[in-house]
Design a protein around this motif. Sequence first.
Motif, PDB file in Angstrom:
ATOM      1  N   ASN A   1      41.519  28.732  41.239  1.00  0.00           N
ATOM      2  CA  ASN A   1      42.342  29.820  40.730  1.00  0.00           C
ATOM      3  C   ASN A   1      41.989  30.132  39.276  1.00  0.00           C
ATOM      4  O   ASN A   1      41.882  31.298  38.886  1.00  0.00           O
ATOM      5  N   LEU A   2      41.765  29.092  38.480  1.00  0.00           N
ATOM      6  CA  LEU A   2      41.500  29.321  37.048  1.00  0.00           C
ATOM      7  C   LEU A   2      40.102  29.869  36.797  1.00  0.00           C
ATOM      8  O   LEU A   2      39.877  30.572  35.813  1.00  0.00           O
TER       9      LEU A   2
ATOM     10  N   ASN B   1      37.946  31.538  39.246  1.00  0.00           N
ATOM     11  CA  ASN B   1      37.504  32.714  39.998  1.00  0.00           C
ATOM     12  C   ASN B   1      37.727  34.009  39.220  1.00  0.00           C
ATOM     13  O   ASN B   1      36.797  34.788  39.010  1.00  0.00           O
ATOM     14  N   TYR B   2      38.962  34.229  38.771  1.00  0.00           N
ATOM     15  CA  TYR B   2      39.236  35.501  38.124  1.00  0.00           C
ATOM     16  C   TYR B   2      38.614  35.563  36.727  1.00  0.00           C
ATOM     17  O   TYR B   2      38.088  36.604  36.309  1.00  0.00           O
TER      18      TYR B   2
ATOM     19  N   LEU C   1      35.055  36.376  37.144  1.00  0.00           N
ATOM     20  CA  LEU C   1      34.908  37.729  37.687  1.00  0.00           C
ATOM     21  C   LEU C   1      35.076  38.779  36.590  1.00  0.00           C
ATOM     22  O   LEU C   1      34.259  39.701  36.456  1.00  0.00           O
TER      23      LEU C   1
ATOM     24  N   VAL D   1      40.232  45.457  34.453  1.00  0.00           N
ATOM     25  CA  VAL D   1      41.106  44.283  34.581  1.00  0.00           C
ATOM     26  C   VAL D   1      41.379  43.908  36.032  1.00  0.00           C
ATOM     27  O   VAL D   1      41.541  42.733  36.338  1.00  0.00           O
ATOM     28  N   THR D   2      41.439  44.884  36.916  1.00  0.00           N
ATOM     29  CA  THR D   2      41.642  44.508  38.321  1.00  0.00           C
ATOM     30  C   THR D   2      40.306  44.317  39.026  1.00  0.00           C
ATOM     31  O   THR D   2      40.278  43.949  40.189  1.00  0.00           O
ATOM     32  N   CYS D   3      39.207  44.584  38.337  1.00  0.00           N
ATOM     33  CA  CYS D   3      37.881  44.463  38.951  1.00  0.00           C
ATOM     34  C   CYS D   3      37.849  45.254  40.252  1.00  0.00           C
ATOM     35  O   CYS D   3      37.486  44.749  41.317  1.00  0.00           O
ATOM     36  N   GLN D   4      38.239  46.499  40.119  1.00  0.00           N
ATOM     37  CA  GLN D   4      38.419  47.374  41.277  1.00  0.00           C
ATOM     38  C   GLN D   4      37.191  47.389  42.198  1.00  0.00           C
ATOM     39  O   GLN D   4      37.340  47.446  43.415  1.00  0.00           O
TER      40      GLN D   4
ATOM     41  N   GLN E   1      35.299  45.031  42.969  1.00  0.00           N
ATOM     42  CA  GLN E   1      35.340  43.812  43.799  1.00  0.00           C
ATOM     43  C   GLN E   1      36.366  42.876  43.181  1.00  0.00           C
ATOM     44  O   GLN E   1      36.054  42.129  42.262  1.00  0.00           O
ATOM     45  N   PRO E   2      37.579  42.894  43.696  1.00  0.00           N
ATOM     46  CA  PRO E   2      38.654  42.203  42.978  1.00  0.00           C
ATOM     47  C   PRO E   2      38.732  40.691  43.172  1.00  0.00           C
ATOM     48  O   PRO E   2      39.669  40.077  42.673  1.00  0.00           O
ATOM     49  N   ALA E   3      37.771  40.078  43.859  1.00  0.00           N
ATOM     50  CA  ALA E   3      37.809  38.614  43.979  1.00  0.00           C
ATOM     51  C   ALA E   3      36.394  38.060  43.942  1.00  0.00           C
ATOM     52  O   ALA E   3      35.458  38.667  44.453  1.00  0.00           O
TER      53      ALA E   3
ATOM     54  N   GLY F   1      34.230  34.692  45.099  1.00  0.00           N
ATOM     55  CA  GLY F   1      34.444  33.701  46.151  1.00  0.00           C
ATOM     56  C   GLY F   1      33.972  32.302  45.804  1.00  0.00           C
ATOM     57  O   GLY F   1      33.222  31.702  46.568  1.00  0.00           O
ATOM     58  N   MET F   2      34.410  31.758  44.665  1.00  0.00           N
ATOM     59  CA  MET F   2      34.018  30.373  44.394  1.00  0.00           C
ATOM     60  C   MET F   2      34.635  29.437  45.431  1.00  0.00           C
ATOM     61  O   MET F   2      35.743  29.658  45.897  1.00  0.00           O
TER      62      MET F   2
END
Lengths: 536, 536
Positions: B143-144, B146-147, B150, B373-376, B378-380, B382-383
């Motif tokens: 969680n810490l 990935n974003y 990104l 900020v939302t990385c529109q 590709q918003p995720a 995949g680590m």
Amino acid sequence: MSSSPYANSAPTNALVTPLLTDLYQITMAYAYWKVGRHTEEATFDLFFRKNPFKGEFTVFAGLEEVLFFVNAFKFTKSDVDYIRDVLPPSTEPGFFDWLLSLDCSNVKIYALKEGTIAFPRIPVLRIEGHLGITQLLETGLLNLLNYASLVATNATRFIKAAGKDKILFEFGLRRAQGPDGGISASRYSYMAGFHGTSNVLAGKLFGIPIKGTHAHAFVQAHRSLDDVKQTMLDGVDFKALTLKYRAKMQAENTNDGELAAFISYALAFPQAFLALVDTYETLSSGIPNFLAVALALHELGYKPNGIRLDSGDLAYLSKEARRQFTEAANTFGIPEFAKLTIVASNDINEAVLNSLNEQGHEIDSFGIGTHLVTCQAQPALGMVYKLVEISGQARIKLSQEPSKVTIPGRKQAFRLVGANGSPILDLMMRCEEPNPSPNHRLLCRHAFDEMVRAYVTPSKVIPLHHLVWDGKNGGIQMTLPSMQEIRQYVANQIHVMRSDVMRPLNATPYKVSVSPDLYEFMHQLWAEEFPVRELN
Amino acid sequence: MSSSPYANSAPTNALVTPLLTDLYQITMAYAYWKVGRHTEEATFDLFFRKNPFKGEFTVFAGLEEVLFFVNAFKFTKSDVDYIRDVLPPSTEPGFFDWLLSLDCSNVKIYALKEGTIAFPRIPVLRIEGHLGITQLLETGLLNLLNYASLVATNATRFIKAAGKDKILFEFGLRRAQGPDGGISASRYSYMAGFHGTSNVLAGKLFGIPIKGTHAHAFVQAHRSLDDVKQTMLDGVDFKALTLKYRAKMQAENTNDGELAAFISYALAFPQAFLALVDTYETLSSGIPNFLAVALALHELGYKPNGIRLDSGDLAYLSKEARRQFTEAANTFGIPEFAKLTIVASNDINEAVLNSLNEQGHEIDSFGIGTHLVTCQAQPALGMVYKLVEISGQARIKLSQEPSKVTIPGRKQAFRLVGANGSPILDLMMRCEEPNPSPNHRLLCRHAFDEMVRAYVTPSKVIPLHHLVWDGKNGGIQMTLPSMQEIRQYVANQIHVMRSDVMRPLNATPYKVSVSPDLYEFMHQLWAEEFPVRELN
């Protein structure tokens, strides 16, 4: 809302403070304060212009967080010291004293109930109060409402796409946009009708049912049957019993490490055995291994739960799994084995759910991660915060695009319900107008399109805006509804709302209208602000 | 990293606790604990398989947050009480005592330096330690990281697309996926090279420069010139002076409310005057009004800053604005007016930046919100977190897709640099192998494709993995680099990395290779775990 005994009523996120804002809110506040305008009475509308996900509805969520934010709104000395450092040295010191003294005691907020199915242009919040403080609230309110409403809306769409009687779990914490992205996804997807989450902290904070069994790593951590370090269950050699069933099923070629993992897991959780079956070969190893353990558990009086599929062709694999379950049910005379649960969880989005439904499948339950929590199909909702009145004078924000023109003045809204119990349209009126009453015919107009108008005789009139915060009068104006109450409220609305509005694709826009009085008021102001040009 | 005097070294987010995890981590930990396997030595790799945004690189970020998480990892009594409530009543009580006693003292973490430009399959973290605790770390770490990674990657792409010498600000807090989504966006886009943010809290916490002037609401709050409540600046009637310049420019038909807003704002911030000029008519009102105020400020010895455009055709409007600025510079003999700053900020993404560059424009600076900020796009990211060794035995995770097969065992990685200073490839080796040395020829192999291999004679060898956490030996193993140091590190790497790898579209994949020893080791284990089938 918190129905967990572990939760408390304080905000759970220490980042939600008055500094969670854009600098321009503070510079504007200074410019107002400097000339004494910060105490002028202002009204802002918070609304969205377009539903997300190419749909025609939005589930309004995040109100409880907003109320905690407003309730706790207070700059610390350290905050103000920082602001002093950042602003020019010429900034008058009195401004910082004012900031230190500031709270939301001069603010009133009217809002939709949390969980309301909401439509474009109807304010989800109307904020009234001194210009300085109401301006300073903008960014925090938008941040708290935009994602909450987006993910709640997304969740209802997944539920619809999965179809009746399917059980949905939110599994997205690891891919969420930060810790509170994950927590909010759990909270608001449950609010919207999901059945639970894998997120333990969200379970603790909000009383959400939490789910989970094991990962591939657990299977990999078992290399052979020797890795079953303890074999007894209720006085019986459980490993031997499992191997007996594997032999009966003539499935001796399954992966031994995988079987060892399943035995170990069943020994830890005999009453809740659900196995991840796709580490090696789903059909020739995972499912037979699961069944061997499940049959052994059944012999000892336990009720095995089922399997999880996390890769491959989910439609095909689920049907084959169901076939093997039915065969075992018949072979061993255990009818309930035909109904063992099949959970699927690999990168599921609305399109995958639709495609599974087309192909036919035997999945009972879905674990949904990335696409739900990051709202991959549209990762932001565009709520905005617009000034509509100042010192008693209505303000209109113009734009070359009519869709971006704001509807001026203090407004209230009503949902007009037809004889069949289904909402017909939402009507916005000026606060000065009398409320509409049931069984009285009303003219409802499109805000911009002169010829679009209709008479409506509602059977029921539901006021949409409620006073939720009154800083002069005790702050929060309501008993916060429990999570279960909001879930029920969302479900009830989905039940009565016209299905063509709620449909995921090519839905019919729900009508949002204005009263003739508001229409006249708005268009007159528009004309005044946008005078006829002189062409030379 | 925190370079702000207001920051402290504690994690800023109270949600980052051991409960920020998926339930199955806890059920697996129980299954291990129950049979005494929780203290077996395990190694996990944390890595990604694919770069985001259809690009060929990823900026690794989030390490400091990970170290604070690991350092503070401790279940509270209330956490454990909750877990006890959720697990079946048959769960042995000793497990809860173990949870209460648990911390990361038996864990070692090797990691890339924060800000490293990273590539698929190279572990960004290698986690070694007892099986129980290392399994429990998975979700929090993902969680810490990935974003953070990104959004840092996204930011470098925006910087590249904006082009040389452009100034970029992050303006996305209101649309971020929650409060810490907003904070992280500010933090990691600055780390990646942005020049600042509008987010005040991020400024305070991380010492990031913050920016902002005023919104449309500020303009709307001024209806006429009477709304200038104070007119004096440095003993001069500033309103009168502005009106004199407006008359000189023959621009008396501009919107008076807008001019009043600009005057008010300039009186509050005479040394930092930047005006939002698109509330009414950008070219015929906003810019002339700005110039009138700017000329008045100039007469009093202030240096006006410029304008912000937030709607319309940004290429055209910026060119027209520049034309008006140049005209004013000539008319009034103030050459620097031709270089007044033009900021643009409406829904900007990479495609918009590319299109602006094609059309030609005069924008100096961009404020970028939602898409950043939302990385529109590709918003995720995949680590994943994969078990690669347990009790000294390497583990491989199989899959029908070779790209999903994991590379087994404890591995270290090196960046091999060519004579021109540019990295040639990254090489993974078994930890037991001797480090590669400069000027020695090495065979480097593709992990899966037998015939893809090359000899490399590096001029320089950069070890990629560093021991960052050693629980037995004082915890954090490094002086955390400052934000400025990381920014510089990112910039240096971008400078030396081959431009065809860094290019936004159709980039060349950077080579990630394995040593011949690791290749043999991996393929042998693969064959063992995936035995030849018997066909009957």
